[in-house]
Scaffold this motif. Structure first.
Motif, PDB file in Angstrom:
ATOM      1  N   SER A   3       0.831  -1.202   0.000  1.00  0.00           N
ATOM      2  CA  SER A   3       0.000   0.000   0.000  1.00  0.00           C
ATOM      3  C   SER A   3       0.863   1.250   0.000  1.00  0.00           C
ATOM      4  O   SER A   3       0.372   2.341   0.217  1.00  0.00           O
ATOM      5  N   ILE A   5       3.013   4.375  -1.316  1.00  0.00           N
ATOM      6  CA  ILE A   5       2.946   5.313  -2.426  1.00  0.00           C
ATOM      7  C   ILE A   5       4.365   5.727  -2.772  1.00  0.00           C
ATOM      8  O   ILE A   5       5.126   6.134  -1.905  1.00  0.00           O
ATOM      9  N   ARG A 118       1.400   3.602  -6.964  1.00  0.00           N
ATOM     10  CA  ARG A 118       1.525   2.361  -6.213  1.00  0.00           C
ATOM     11  C   ARG A 118       1.939   1.276  -7.201  1.00  0.00           C
ATOM     12  O   ARG A 118       1.243   1.052  -8.195  1.00  0.00           O
ATOM     13  N   TYR A 166      10.046  -2.164  -3.336  1.00  0.00           N
ATOM     14  CA  TYR A 166       8.931  -1.242  -3.185  1.00  0.00           C
ATOM     15  C   TYR A 166       9.361  -0.146  -2.233  1.00  0.00           C
ATOM     16  O   TYR A 166       9.257  -0.265  -1.041  1.00  0.00           O
TER      17      TYR A 166
END
Length: 186
Positions: A3, A5, A118, A166
């Motif tokens: 989740s 950003i 995302r 990520y």
């Protein structure tokens, strides 16, 4: 899935009237990422924004400095993928904040877009993470561009991501002349 950003920065151009536009994300450009979780290289693939454009292009808003606690200053009027990258155009609202933003753009004080996205799907190509699908959440006008080809670590959320690639960050790229392709205007 995460989740978190992530952010990217790219050059923008003042348009006519109350519009701004530019190449928001270049395709195929390898960017070195160096943040709190280590170093790696990454690039965006053409098609990475296809779902966002089809499903929610009309909902993409323009903010300043990624400050989503404030109201947006504009909305997307055009999002399209070209051979060079994601082209974005925004209509800036006739508000005090919108007027201030347009003046800063026209005077050259602010000249960069930064996207908040995302990651949805990635592929490893050797030591490069290739973004094959991302969800574009917002675009911001920013005053602090990053150096081309480099990224500085920035955490968007306090929670550590499941996968080491990520990570929140921003990069700068210079817009190149765009080739005209069929597209839909919002």
């Amino acid at each position: 899935m995460t989740s978190q950003i992530l952010h990217r920065t790219a050059h923008l151009e003042p348009g006519t009237g109350r519009t701004v536009h530019g190449l928001a994300v270049p395709f195929g450009q390898v960017v070195e990422i160096d943040d709190a979780y280590g170093s790696y290289r990454e690039r965006f693939e053409r098609g990475a924004f296809r779902r966002t454009i089809a499903d929610r292009a009309h909902k993409v808003k323009l903010f300043t400095q990624h400050d989503r606690r404030r109201l947006p200053i504009g909305k997307a009027t055009e999002l399209r993928e070209t051979d060079d990258g994601l082209f974005a155009a925004f209509e800036v609202a006739a508000t005090t904040a919108g007027d201030d933003a347009l003046e800063l753009i026209r005077s050259g004080v602010v000249d960069n877009f930064s996207i908040g996205f995302r990651p949805m799907r990635d592929r490893r190509d050797g030591d490069i993470v290739t973004r094959t699908e991302v969800a574009l959440l917002e675009v911001s006008l920013v005053s602090d561009p990053r150096l081309p080809g480099r990224a500085r670590g920035r955490r968007a959320l306090a929670r550590r991501p499941r996968y080491p690639f990520y990570r929140g960050r921003s990069t700068t790229s210079v817009a190149r002349p765009l080739k005209e392709e069929p597209h839909a205007t919002l």
